[in-house]
Motif scaffolding. Structure first.
Motif, PDB file in Angstrom:
ATOM      1  N   ASP A  94       0.751  -1.019   0.005  1.00  0.00           N
ATOM      2  CA  ASP A  94       0.045  -0.151   0.014  1.00  0.00           C
ATOM      3  C   ASP A  94       0.791   1.172   0.016  1.00  0.00           C
ATOM      4  O   ASP A  94       0.288   2.375   0.083  1.00  0.00           O
ATOM      5  CB  ASP A  94      -0.950   0.111   1.251  1.00  0.00           C
ATOM      6  CG  ASP A  94      -2.173   0.774   0.867  1.00  0.00           C
ATOM      7  OD1 ASP A  94      -2.643   0.903  -0.092  1.00  0.00           O
ATOM      8  OD2 ASP A  94      -2.484   1.439   2.052  1.00  0.00           O
ATOM      9  N   SER A  95       2.125   1.042   0.008  1.00  0.00           N
ATOM     10  CA  SER A  95       2.927   2.289   0.248  1.00  0.00           C
ATOM     11  C   SER A  95       3.290   2.942  -1.056  1.00  0.00           C
ATOM     12  O   SER A  95       3.162   2.442  -2.125  1.00  0.00           O
ATOM     13  CB  SER A  95       4.202   1.995   0.970  1.00  0.00           C
ATOM     14  OG  SER A  95       4.874   1.248   0.105  1.00  0.00           O
ATOM     15  N   GLU A  96       3.838   4.200  -0.867  1.00  0.00           N
ATOM     16  CA  GLU A  96       3.988   5.080  -2.069  1.00  0.00           C
ATOM     17  C   GLU A  96       5.123   4.681  -3.115  1.00  0.00           C
ATOM     18  O   GLU A  96       4.927   4.871  -4.166  1.00  0.00           O
ATOM     19  CB  GLU A  96       4.537   6.431  -1.210  1.00  0.00           C
ATOM     20  CG  GLU A  96       3.501   7.354  -0.462  1.00  0.00           C
ATOM     21  CD  GLU A  96       2.127   7.649  -1.355  1.00  0.00           C
ATOM     22  OE1 GLU A  96       2.175   7.962  -2.588  1.00  0.00           O
ATOM     23  OE2 GLU A  96       1.166   7.531  -0.775  1.00  0.00           O
ATOM     24  N   TYR A  97       6.227   4.040  -2.483  1.00  0.00           N
ATOM     25  CA  TYR A  97       7.374   3.774  -3.308  1.00  0.00           C
ATOM     26  C   TYR A  97       6.819   2.488  -4.231  1.00  0.00           C
ATOM     27  O   TYR A  97       7.592   2.362  -5.296  1.00  0.00           O
ATOM     28  CB  TYR A  97       8.508   3.298  -2.589  1.00  0.00           C
ATOM     29  CG  TYR A  97       8.694   2.373  -1.539  1.00  0.00           C
ATOM     30  CD1 TYR A  97       8.198   2.530  -0.181  1.00  0.00           C
ATOM     31  CD2 TYR A  97       8.812   0.871  -2.120  1.00  0.00           C
ATOM     32  CE1 TYR A  97       8.297   1.551   0.453  1.00  0.00           C
ATOM     33  CE2 TYR A  97       8.562  -0.088  -1.155  1.00  0.00           C
ATOM     34  CZ  TYR A  97       8.405   0.207   0.356  1.00  0.00           C
ATOM     35  OH  TYR A  97       8.496  -0.932   1.185  1.00  0.00           O
ATOM     36  N   VAL A  98       5.912   1.675  -3.750  1.00  0.00           N
ATOM     37  CA  VAL A  98       5.488   0.704  -4.473  1.00  0.00           C
ATOM     38  C   VAL A  98       4.691   1.178  -5.647  1.00  0.00           C
ATOM     39  O   VAL A  98       4.574   0.836  -6.931  1.00  0.00           O
ATOM     40  CB  VAL A  98       4.613  -0.464  -3.684  1.00  0.00           C
ATOM     41  CG1 VAL A  98       3.972  -1.398  -4.531  1.00  0.00           C
ATOM     42  CG2 VAL A  98       5.599  -1.072  -2.909  1.00  0.00           C
ATOM     43  N   LYS A  99       3.882   2.185  -5.360  1.00  0.00           N
ATOM     44  CA  LYS A  99       2.976   2.870  -6.552  1.00  0.00           C
ATOM     45  C   LYS A  99       3.974   3.440  -7.314  1.00  0.00           C
ATOM     46  O   LYS A  99       3.499   3.280  -8.645  1.00  0.00           O
ATOM     47  CB  LYS A  99       2.111   4.125  -5.776  1.00  0.00           C
ATOM     48  CG  LYS A  99       0.741   3.509  -4.993  1.00  0.00           C
ATOM     49  CD  LYS A  99      -0.012   4.589  -4.228  1.00  0.00           C
ATOM     50  CE  LYS A  99      -0.847   3.857  -2.979  1.00  0.00           C
ATOM     51  NZ  LYS A  99      -1.052   4.763  -2.271  1.00  0.00           N
ATOM     52  N   LEU A 100       4.973   4.131  -7.075  1.00  0.00           N
ATOM     53  CA  LEU A 100       5.965   4.774  -7.589  1.00  0.00           C
ATOM     54  C   LEU A 100       6.614   3.683  -8.699  1.00  0.00           C
ATOM     55  O   LEU A 100       6.653   3.809  -9.901  1.00  0.00           O
ATOM     56  CB  LEU A 100       7.044   5.367  -6.998  1.00  0.00           C
ATOM     57  CG  LEU A 100       8.005   6.159  -7.981  1.00  0.00           C
ATOM     58  CD1 LEU A 100       7.241   7.258  -8.479  1.00  0.00           C
ATOM     59  CD2 LEU A 100       9.195   6.580  -7.318  1.00  0.00           C
ATOM     60  N   ARG A 122       5.257   0.649  -9.584  1.00  0.00           N
ATOM     61  CA  ARG A 122       4.235   0.378 -10.686  1.00  0.00           C
ATOM     62  C   ARG A 122       3.994   1.499 -11.825  1.00  0.00           C
ATOM     63  O   ARG A 122       3.991   1.253 -12.847  1.00  0.00           O
ATOM     64  CB  ARG A 122       2.867   0.210  -9.888  1.00  0.00           C
ATOM     65  CG  ARG A 122       2.877  -1.000  -9.158  1.00  0.00           C
ATOM     66  CD  ARG A 122       1.477  -1.401  -9.065  1.00  0.00           C
ATOM     67  NE  ARG A 122       1.389  -2.874  -8.313  1.00  0.00           N
ATOM     68  CZ  ARG A 122       1.057  -3.095  -7.092  1.00  0.00           C
ATOM     69  NH1 ARG A 122       0.315  -1.977  -6.630  1.00  0.00           N
ATOM     70  NH2 ARG A 122       0.756  -4.164  -6.378  1.00  0.00           N
ATOM     71  N   ILE A 123       4.199   2.802 -11.356  1.00  0.00           N
ATOM     72  CA  ILE A 123       3.841   3.755 -12.237  1.00  0.00           C
ATOM     73  C   ILE A 123       5.128   3.912 -13.296  1.00  0.00           C
ATOM     74  O   ILE A 123       4.908   4.038 -14.450  1.00  0.00           O
ATOM     75  CB  ILE A 123       3.889   5.234 -11.931  1.00  0.00           C
ATOM     76  CG1 ILE A 123       2.573   5.285 -10.711  1.00  0.00           C
ATOM     77  CG2 ILE A 123       3.815   6.267 -12.746  1.00  0.00           C
ATOM     78  CD1 ILE A 123       2.633   6.454  -9.925  1.00  0.00           C
ATOM     79  N   GLU A 143       4.946  -6.526 -12.247  1.00  0.00           N
ATOM     80  CA  GLU A 143       4.139  -6.753 -11.123  1.00  0.00           C
ATOM     81  C   GLU A 143       5.178  -7.709 -10.314  1.00  0.00           C
ATOM     82  O   GLU A 143       5.175  -7.841  -8.991  1.00  0.00           O
ATOM     83  CB  GLU A 143       2.849  -7.334 -11.414  1.00  0.00           C
ATOM     84  CG  GLU A 143       2.005  -7.777 -10.098  1.00  0.00           C
ATOM     85  CD  GLU A 143       1.639  -6.398  -9.555  1.00  0.00           C
ATOM     86  OE1 GLU A 143       1.822  -5.266 -10.180  1.00  0.00           O
ATOM     87  OE2 GLU A 143       1.410  -6.320  -8.215  1.00  0.00           O
ATOM     88  N   VAL A 174       7.765  -6.282  -8.622  1.00  0.00           N
ATOM     89  CA  VAL A 174       7.298  -5.180  -7.459  1.00  0.00           C
ATOM     90  C   VAL A 174       6.938  -6.004  -6.373  1.00  0.00           C
ATOM     91  O   VAL A 174       7.459  -5.720  -5.007  1.00  0.00           O
ATOM     92  CB  VAL A 174       5.928  -4.538  -7.833  1.00  0.00           C
ATOM     93  CG1 VAL A 174       5.210  -3.939  -6.706  1.00  0.00           C
ATOM     94  CG2 VAL A 174       6.192  -3.521  -8.884  1.00  0.00           C
ATOM     95  N   CYS A 220       8.787  -5.097  -2.559  1.00  0.00           N
ATOM     96  CA  CYS A 220       7.723  -5.100  -1.300  1.00  0.00           C
ATOM     97  C   CYS A 220       8.302  -6.251  -0.397  1.00  0.00           C
ATOM     98  O   CYS A 220       8.726  -5.955   0.736  1.00  0.00           O
ATOM     99  CB  CYS A 220       6.389  -5.932  -1.707  1.00  0.00           C
ATOM    100  SG  CYS A 220       5.519  -4.497  -2.291  1.00  0.00           S
TER     101      CYS A 220
END
Lengths: 305, 308
Positions: free
Chosen positions: B201-207, B209-210, B215, B218, B223
């Motif tokens: 759920d954290s920001e760097y994982v979102k980054l 992914r962007i 996957e 990631v 993670c």
């Protein structure tokens, strides 16, 4: 904004209404409890423990057919309805003994956790509230108690004290107090800096009063979760100690002892060991489910094994 | 960092010192050994001579000093059952069997628990997740001595696939390792799952992914690396459970390790041997939590800086 420093007057009416509100809140909570674990615990633990005499036709130490009725299989494996889950090596009815055994487990867990909780909470609040040297000393004690491997401590104590109810309680208390102490100290540290604590102090409340009336109520959620999760641990510990012969002693209908009895006849009679172990597992499972549920509701940040 | 290591080391030493005091205190609680050694017809003189020889007539503090001196020289006392080896020797001879078993069961726990926890978190709220959650909770609820017995009955007695007990080949390892590892598999699954949920759920994982990281990468790289820290905090608890479990597991499967030795020495009231076991195990225990703390501080700089 004016700050009300005077504590609310403690009239009888006030107290009664507070108690009523609290009771209502508890009832509301009881209704929202998850159905499966509650049902499971009622079935395996609570109802048998309360109504043991009513449910069972035999006593926990009786062998109704004498030695001739020993090692009778359960009803679905060629036995009779006389002994639904079969009989053990001396002809005692296994279901009866499991039902009486629920009392043993409840008693050990209840008393053990109450003692460990009282010691741990008291020391934990004191350590967190006063800090400084008291805190360091208490926390060193916690470290020490956590660095002794549990079962070896239990084995040592059991050799010194002989296997008995008292020994098991001492072992449980000696093992669990430090866990409460550490948790409560941490919680107290974070509660201590809150505004309402300093206000209580300004209004002249004594240290003891602040600890009991202002700190303790604010950490009870954590304590409820911790205690529920530990019931399972205590039941497993007691069963393990009894199994090893250093916990409760025969002929107490303790589930761990019954598994130990079953171990000796495992090749001829699997049912002697199967049922009491299943009772342990279901009880512990019920408490773990309940504890998990409570934790998610009351105190999500408390993550525990 | 050095300061942190030094403080933790000192704390470990204090804990071990306290353990020796407790062990020594308990040994004096068991009663006077000289009355056990001497027969009923012994005279008062015999009694005094023996007391002198064993040093029991001296003050407790001196006795403790002598005991500590012996311990530091590696003499952990005598053993009734193993007079030629002594208590320390008996423990050390049995230690490898326990360490092997514990090692295999920990590997098993990591090998099963980590992937199960990761997949459970990735497929949150699917049937896979729910069933692995129930399974993990059951694993933490089952008394391991009972599970061992039941496995023994099914796989050794009924099916005859595996040997009932003792040591030998790989086959001998299977049931004891699963029995000993059942709680740890469950614990690691649950810990990894909840830690993974947080990092997913954290920001760097979102980054990541962007940025278009696959996957697979990631989940298993970004993670898991961070999520792996949480279970490490609980290593102390897991080690304790393993040591605890080794006594019941080794007793059930007749595994010739220290756990079985502990059980046997309680039966034969071999008190100095139990003392030696407590001491050695506390030592392993304190040392492993010391190593874990250092490792943790090394991996997570926040700990390092907060404490110094």
């Amino acid at each position: 904004m004016a700050v009300e420093l005077r504590p609310a007057p403690e009239t009888t009416l006030n107290k009664a209404s507070q108690a009523a509100v609290r009771a209502l809140r508890l009832m509301g909570m009881a209704r929202r409890l998850p159905k499966f674990p509650v049902f499971l615990l009622l079935l395996v633990l609570v109802i048998p423990a309360i109504f043991a005499e009513v449910i069972t036709p035999y006593g926990p130490l009786d062998s109704p057919q004498g030695i001739r009725g020993r090692l009778e299989p359960p009803v679905f494996a060629g036995g009779t309805w006389q002994h639904i889950l079969g009989t053990d090596l001396t002809g005692r009815d296994i279901l009866t003994r499991i039902i009486y055994g629920s009392r043993v487990s409840i008693t050990i867990a209840g008393i053990g956790i109450a003692i460990a909780g009282t010691i741990g909470v008291t020391l934990g609040i004191i350590a967190g509230y006063y800090g400084g040297l008291v805190d360091s000393v208490i926390m060193r004690l916690v470290d020490i108690s956590l660095s002794i491997p549990p079962v070896l401590l239990a084995l040592t104590l059991a050799t010194v004290l002989d296997p008995s109810f008292r020994t098991v309680i001492i072992v449980v208390g000696a093992l669990l107090w430090s866990i409460y102490c550490r948790q409560v100290r941490g919680d107290t540290l974070s509660v201590r800096t809150q505004d309402y604590i300093s206000r209580a102090r300004v209004s002249g409340a004594s240290d003891v009063r602040i600890m009991l009336r202002h700190v303790l109520p604010n950490i009870t959620n954590t304590l409820i979760v911790l205690a529920t999760l530990q019931v399972g641990f205590v039941i497993l510990l007691e069963a393990g100690l009894s199994f090893l012969g250093v916990g409760l002693s025969r002929p107490t209908p303790a589930w761990g002892l019954m598994v130990a009895d079953g171990r000796e006849v495992i090749i001829r009679a699997w049912w002697v060991a199967l049922w009491p172990g299943l009772a342990i597992m279901l009880t512990v499972f019920g408490f773990n489910l309940l504890g998990d549920w409570l934790r998610d509701r009351l105190d999500p940040r408390l993550r525990q094994l | 960092m050095q300061r942190y290591i030094a403080i933790r080391f000192a704390q470990g030493l204090i804990a071990l010192l306290a353990v020796t005091i407790i062990v020594f205190g308990l040994s004096r609680l068991t009663g006077d050994p000289s009355t056990m050694i001497l027969g009923l017809d012994a005279t008062a003189e015999d009694y005094e001579r023996l007391q002198q020889r064993l040093g029991l007539d001296r003050p407790l503090v001196v006795q403790y000093g002598v005991y500590m001196g012996n311990v530091l020289q590696g003499d952990l006392g005598e053993s009734i059952k193993y007079p030629e080896l002594g208590a320390g020797g008996a423990v050390i001879r049995r230690l490898p069997a326990t360490l092997y078993l514990a090692g295999v069961s920990l590997l098993l726990a990591i090998g099963i628990g980590v992937p199960l926890g990761v997949l459970s978190a990735v497929r949150r709220d699917t049937p896979f997740d729910s069933s692995s959650k129930v399974l993990a909770l059951l694993g933490q609820s089952v008394p391991n001595f009972w599970m061992g017995l039941m496995m023994m009955w099914i796989f050794a007695v009924q099916l005859g696939w595996l040997p009932t007990s003792g040591t030998g080949g790989i086959k001998h390892f299977i049931m004891p390792a699963i029995t000993l590892g059942s709680f740890q598999i469950a614990a690691i699954t649950r810990l990894v799952r909840s830690a993974m949920l947080e990092t997913l759920d954290s920001e760097y994982v979102k980054l990541a992914r962007i940025k278009g990281v696959s996957e697979w990468k990631v989940v298993w790289k970004h993670c898991l690396r961070n999520a792996a820290l949480t279970p490490l905090t609980y290593f102390g608890v897991i080690a304790a459970v393993t040591l605890t479990g080794s006594v019941t597991t080794e007793t059930v499967f007749n595994w010739p390790g220290t756990g079985l030795l502990a059980f046997q020495s309680v039966l034969s009231r071999d008190f100095e041997l139990i003392q030696a076991l407590v001491l050695v195990f506390s030592g392993i225990f304190v040392f492993s939590s010391f190593v874990v703390d250092i490792l943790y501080a090394y991996l997570d700089p926040r700990i390092r800086y907060a404490s110094s």
